[in-house]
Enzyme design. Structure first.
Site, PDB file in Angstrom:
ATOM      1  N   SER A 253       0.861  -1.169   0.000  1.00 44.29           N
ATOM      2  CA  SER A 253       0.000   0.000   0.000  1.00 44.29           C
ATOM      3  C   SER A 253       0.895   1.215   0.000  1.00 44.29           C
ATOM      4  CB  SER A 253      -0.885  -0.002   1.242  1.00 44.29           C
ATOM      5  OG  SER A 253      -0.064   0.200   2.361  1.00 44.29           O
ATOM      6  N   LYS A 254       0.276   2.356  -0.108  1.00 48.47           N
ATOM      7  CA  LYS A 254       1.017   3.605  -0.111  1.00 48.47           C
ATOM      8  C   LYS A 254       1.873   3.689   1.161  1.00 48.47           C
ATOM      9  CE  LYS A 254      -0.280   8.329  -1.043  1.00 48.47           C
ATOM     10  NZ  LYS A 254      -1.469   9.132  -1.282  1.00 48.47           N
ATOM     11  N   ARG A 255       1.299   3.170   2.246  1.00 47.87           N
ATOM     12  CA  ARG A 255       1.980   3.277   3.529  1.00 47.87           C
ATOM     13  C   ARG A 255       3.176   2.345   3.625  1.00 47.87           C
ATOM     14  NH1 ARG A 255      -1.090   4.133   8.728  1.00 47.87           N
ATOM     15  NH2 ARG A 255      -1.553   6.296   8.325  1.00 47.87           N
TER      16      ARG A 255
END
Ligand code: GLU
Length: 510
Positions: A253-255
């Site tokens: 994910s972006k995170r």
């Protein structure tokens, strides 16, 4: 005559271009190129709240850096434009008129509050939230009157039948129950088409033959097929490519690691190496080759050889983080991020192979840009670019990234060796340490090694002669030759310095 292959990458401009998106673009590009077809770039900016021109620019810049240049797109133009959905509203509305005339779609006057109530009720009962069709049979005249009065409305597609089957080139045959879909919105109350609707109209209008995208979109495909069918349009071929996961096997994910591809450019990865690495995320060629420049990828790529199982993006050591959810690359400094980089990743291996194999003429502009980050090195390049370029040519085989060259050069160009700390001074000052350094120096003098392997061997021999091992062996040699307790691989550094300069350094300290 066989069908012309036309693929597309259709990013929504609401953030950076992450690894997942870049890989989708690459696969579309390669598939079209491998078959003499065309690759189209379409900007999907119908979500007015989230789309920004800055994000579009970043995505286009990222694709340009990667060399994934479309045959048609917002910058290139083409016969099927405009290539930004916000500029195609009149096209969608023509299709909507037809659907309404044929009674295949209808206006729905549900308010936000009503929709929320339905959603809550479904949640309470533990059943899927399916539209109850409350406006499906509203007489046309009544609908017209309410529209005239200025009431807000959306347009819904009538959904009939029990089942939608997706025939997918990667996932195989996947069945969906259309009764769980219900009549869904194709035009929002702000007049903009929904994602699913715009995609179908555009894929048809732009003559897209293959839709290659992440498996996350598979659940949208039955809705898109229902729209195709209602409009009487032929279906494209679908290929939903596997998910990318991090080293913790969790979805990227972006995170957690799905950071902007421009970050890789700024860390000194070559776009060719990055493309090669991405191509191997979920695809492998028949001959199992791994090192494949773009020209080769453009010949070999076939979506039919894409794997269904998730592919691992092993760039960040996510498990280093105590809580993976805390890993936010976008909030970390460059130095912090570098600590998280997996040095053994295939990307580093590939990047090193490209750095050492492309021509110096091609490499030098980028390489010197990275070196010039250091003011001293920038001045040296100004003064004597040829000399620095020549050294670079000898050093490059040891670099994983262009950024690695800076410490290499700083070490190589040191005039005087100074011991960095009291701790280092103590370590190199013992009788044992002095013996190690003396034995090593003597062997360098007599054997005149030139390769990293030969220097490695001599270090080993110095260990055998003095009985020193591990840290007790290499630390004195490291400190005596560089002044520092940390740094580059010694055998590589020594090979570049040459035996005479190594000796001169050792003599300075002893
Ligand atoms: N605009 C969509 C996205 O950015 C992709 C649409 C598609 O490939 O069909 O996820």
């Amino acid at each position: 005559m066989s069908k012309v292959i036309r693929t597309r990458f259709a990013p929504s401009p609401s953030g950076f271009l992450h690894v997942g998106g870049a890989r989708t673009a690459l696969f579309n590009y390669l598939y079209a190129k491998a078959r003499g077809g065309q690759y189209v770039l379409r900007v999907e900016d119908t979500d007015q709240g989230r789309s920004t021109p800055e994000s579009e620019r970043i995505i286009l810049d990222s694709l340009n850096w990667l060399g994934i240049i479309p045959d048609e797109g917002p910058d290139e133009g083409g016969d099927f434009g405009p290539y930004r959905q916000s500029e195609r509203l009149d096209i969608y509305s023509k299709y909507t008129q037809t659907l309404i005339e044929k009674n295949l779609a209808y206006p729905c006057f549900c308010t936000e509050a009503e929709l929320e109530q339905m959603h809550e009720a479904a949640k309470r009962l533990g059943v899927p939230n399916i539209y109850d069709g409350r406006y499906a049979n509203l007489p046309k005249e009544e609908a017209q009157a309410r529209i005239k009065k200025g009431e807000k409305y959306s347009i819904r597609l009538r959904v009939a039948g029990d089942e939608v089957v997706v025939q997918d080139l990667v996932q195989g045959k996947v069945k969906f129950d259309s009764r769980l879909i219900g009549d869904f919105i194709i035009v929002k109350s702000d007049g903009f088409p929904t994602y699913n609707y715009a995609v179908v109209v555009d894929d048809f209008e732009m003559k897209i033959s293959h839709v290659i995208r992440g498996v996350g979109h598979l659940s949208n495909t039955p809705r898109q097929i229902l729209i195709h069918n209602a409009l009487g349009l032929p279906l494209p071929e679908y290929a939903h490519i596997s998910e990318i996961v991090g080293t913790d096997k969790k979805k990227l994910s972006k995170r957690r690691g799905a950071t902007s591809v421009l970050f890789f450019r700024d860390m000194g990865y070559l776009s060719e190496a990055f493309n090669n690495y991405m191509a191997l995320l979920g695809w492998y060629p028949e001959d199992a080759a791994e090192f494949m420049p773009m020209t080769e990828l453009k010949r070999k790529f076939d979506v039919a050889r894409c794997s269904k199982s998730p592919s691992m993006f092993d760039f960040f050591l996510n498990e280093n983080s105590t809580d993976a959810e805390d890993f936010k690359p976008e909030d970390m400094s460059e130095a912090e991020l570098k600590k998280m980089v997996n040095k053994k990743t295939k990307l580093n291996w590939l990047n090193n192979k490209y750095i050492r194999s492309i021509s110096m003429a091609e490499l030098w502009p980028e390489a010197s840009r990275f070196l010039s980050k250091d003011k001293g090195l920038a001045a040296l390049i100004q003064k004597d670019p040829k000399r620095i370029e020549e050294i670079y040519d000898r050093v490059r085989m040891y670099l994983d990234t262009l950024d690695d060259a800076v410490p290499f050069f700083l070490e190589l160009l040191k005039e005087k060796i100074q011991i960095e700390s009291k701790e280092a001074e103590d370590l190199v000052g013992t009788e044992e340490a002095k013996n190690v350094v003396a034995a090593f120096a003597e062997m360098v003098r007599t054997q005149k090694p030139s390769t990293p392997e030969a220097f490695s061997e001599i270090m080993k021999q110095a260990g055998l002669k003095t009985g020193a091992k591990g840290k007790g062996l290499f630390m004195p040699i490291r400190i005596a030759s560089t002044g520092s307790m940390h740094g580059l691989e010694l055998p590589n550094l020594f090979a570049i310095l040459g035996h005479e300069r190594v000796l001169a350094r050792l003599v300075q300290i002893s």
